[in-house]
Every structure is written in structure tokens, then in C-alpha cells.
Design a protein around this motif. Structure first.
Motif, PDB file in Angstrom:
ATOM      1  N   ARG A  44       0.851  -1.198   0.000  1.00 25.11           N
ATOM      2  CA  ARG A  44       0.000   0.000   0.000  1.00 25.11           C
ATOM      3  C   ARG A  44       0.887   1.248   0.000  1.00 25.11           C
ATOM      4  N   SER A  45       0.353   2.320  -0.531  1.00 29.69           N
ATOM      5  CA  SER A  45       1.116   3.569  -0.547  1.00 29.69           C
ATOM      6  C   SER A  45       1.235   4.112   0.874  1.00 29.69           C
ATOM      7  N   GLU A  47       0.745   7.065   1.799  1.00 28.30           N
ATOM      8  CA  GLU A  47      -0.402   7.942   2.093  1.00 28.30           C
ATOM      9  C   GLU A  47      -1.626   7.146   2.505  1.00 28.30           C
ATOM     10  N   GLN A  81      10.284   3.973   3.456  1.00 27.64           N
ATOM     11  CA  GLN A  81       8.828   3.947   3.632  1.00 27.64           C
ATOM     12  C   GLN A  81       8.468   3.514   5.052  1.00 27.64           C
TER      13      GLN A  81
END
Length: 290
Positions: A44-45, A47, A81
Motif C-alpha cells: 500500500r502507498s 499515504e 517507507q
């Protein structure tokens, strides 16, 4: 929070906020595993993940003190990330004490010790790692994706960074044929790593898996209660680590828990007592994820 498909977490994360950072598992080749079959792996991103963290903050406020980032191998995300979402988690939940996730050997070994030091600094507290066995033949047969040497390398790397490591061993995964080899080799690997936690799970054939089909055809010798207890006894007898050992799962025939080595004899005594019970008095093991 928004969840996709069935979400799994270790029993020890029962009180944790669960956020899906990844969907599914990138390996999905283990012959015993029926988890994550309902979804393709993706990351998943950042954001998306941050949005879910904000939704959790709006719902739970300052009560969150532990966060588990699902799904099956969140450690695969890029280090920057993970640093981003860990730091953001700490900003949103100042009282948070723990950030945890799943990480398999092959994906842990994609990162350097320096990267794990960065993740520790960003807030990563613990990695849950299903090594299943320390026996190379068993690991090859179940298509785990790593051998014992790789398991030791990964475990030492995480430990050197000061991140807690919870290693999972699967009683019976070697079958009757390699029960002894599985127990002894697993003890050797765990002694090398000396993780904070050793958690026991007993193998249960799950419909829809390769190993279930092998068992159904009579090509895999599933351990009965006495055999599983004796394998557990042999494992514990040969452990020289200073880990906390837990059999915190419904799949197990024996609930042996304690600190090694001081509680070793008490755990062995529990197993010896159980071995005096009629074998048909043991309930069938239950499956409930990891």
C-alpha cells in the motif's frame, strides 16, 4: 481503518492496533500455509497507510499503545517507507510503546544491519518470523524459501540492531520421518540466534494446501499427540538459549511456557505428566492463524 481480505496477527498482538501496510504475502509457496490465498500481494502507498493511522487516531485517540503492521511480510517495504510510517505512528500516538510486523527470513535478509538500526531508531520494536524449522531438508520440502544458514544470518542481523525477535517453530512439520532431525536442528538454529521469544505451533493439515494433499494420500506422517509431545520435549531439552518460550496457540497439545534455561525442567515435567495421560484424551488441535 480499511481492511482487505482476512487479516492475520499473532496472538500476542491481540490488543494491538492493526494497520495493513501490505496486502497478502509475496512468497505464497509454503506447502503448509493456507493464509493469504484470497489476495495478490501488493504494498500500500504510504499515504494510504497514513490515512488509516489518522482514522485510528480519530477513533481510539491516546489509548493506542501498540501497533501491528499487517500483512504477511511488511518488512519487504522500502526502508525509507517504513521509517516514514513508523515516525508518523509515533507522532499520532505519543503513548505508543511498540511497533511490530511479520518478516520472513528471505525478506529480512534483503536489508542490511544498518537498515535495521534505522528502523529501530524509527520505532520498530519487534519482528515476528516464522522459521518453522532449522532442518534444511524439511525447509526445502515445505518450500520455505530459506535454509538454516540464512535463518541464522537473518536472526543475528535483527538481534544486532536491538530489535526484538519472535521466532516461530512448527512442531510436526518434518513429519514422522524427520521428527528427530527437525527438533535437533531447530534447537541448534535457535541457540545460534538466541531470540527474545520462541513460540511453538503444531502443524495441522489445512485443506487447499500441498501438504494437506500429501497427508491425505498417505505421503506425510502426521504426528499424533504423544509424538508431538516427544518432539517438543526433544526441542526443549536441547535448547541452550535464554529466550522466553511460549506455546501460546490452540494448535498445541502442551502449554509449556517459561524463561530458558531456568524454567526448562518445569516445562519438561509438564510434558512428562501429559505423556502419562491416555493419548485419546487429547482434544484435536485447533487452527487459528499464527
Amino acid at each position: 481503518m480499511r481492511y482487505e481480505g482476512v487479516v492475520y496477527r499473532p496472538p500476542s498482538e491481540a490488543s494491538s492496533l492493526i494497520i495493513q501496510a501490505t496486502i497478502g504475502c509475496p512468497h505464497k509457496k509454503c506447502t503448509f500455509c493456507a493464509m493469504y490465498k484470497d489476495k495478490a500481494f501488493r504494498i500500500r502507498s504510504v499515504e494510504e497507510i497514513k490515512t488509516d493511522l489518522r482514522l485510528a487516531q480519530a477513533q481510539y485517540g491516546s489509548t493506542v499503545d501498540s501497533v501491528f503492521f499487517a500483512d504477511g511480510n511488511t518488512i519487504l517495504m522500502r526502508t525509507e517507507q517504513l521509517e516514514d510510517i513508523f515516525c508518523y505512528t509515533q507522532q499520532l500516538f505519543p503513548a505508543n510503546k511498540r511497533i511490530t510486523l511479520y518478516g520472513s527470513t528471505q525478506f529480512i535478509n534483503l536489508k542490511s544491519e544498518g537498515e535495521f538500526e534505522r528502523l529501530k531508531k524509527a520505532g520498530l520494536s519487534r519482528i515476528h518470523c516464522g522459521i518453522e524449522s532449522g532442518d534444511d531438508i524439511t525447509l526445502t520440502r515445505i518450500v520455505k524459501g530459506a535454509d538454516a544458514a540464512a535463518v541464522i544470518t537473518a536472526g543475528k542481523k535483527v538481534r544486532a540492531a536491538g530489535i526484538e525477535l519472535s521466532e516461530y517453530i512448527m512442531i510436526g512439520i518434518g513429519g514422522r520421518e524427520r521428527s528427530r532431525e527437525h527438533a535437533l536442528a531447530s534447537a541448534r538454529v535457535l541457540n545460534e540466534i538466541n531470540p527474545e521469544f520462541i513460540r511453538l505451533r503444531t502443524f495441522i493439515p489445512m485443506e487447499g494446501t500441498i501438504l494437506y494433499d500429501q497427508w491425505s494420500r498417505g505421503n506425510f506422517g502426521l504426528l499424533g499427540p504423544y509424538e508431538a509431545l516427544r518432539e517438543t520435549e526433544l526441542l526443549i531439552l536441547n535448547l541452550q538459549a535464554t529466550s522466553l518460550l511460549y506455546s501460546d496457540h490452540a494448535s498445541n497439545y502442551a502449554y509449556v511456557n517459561g524463561r530458558l534455561p531456568i524454567d526448562k525442567q518445569a516445562m519438561l515435567d509438564t510434558i512428562h505428566k501429559l505423556l502419562t495421560m491416555p493419548e485419546d484424551s487429547f482434544r484435536p488441535p485447533e487452527y487459528g492463524g499464527l
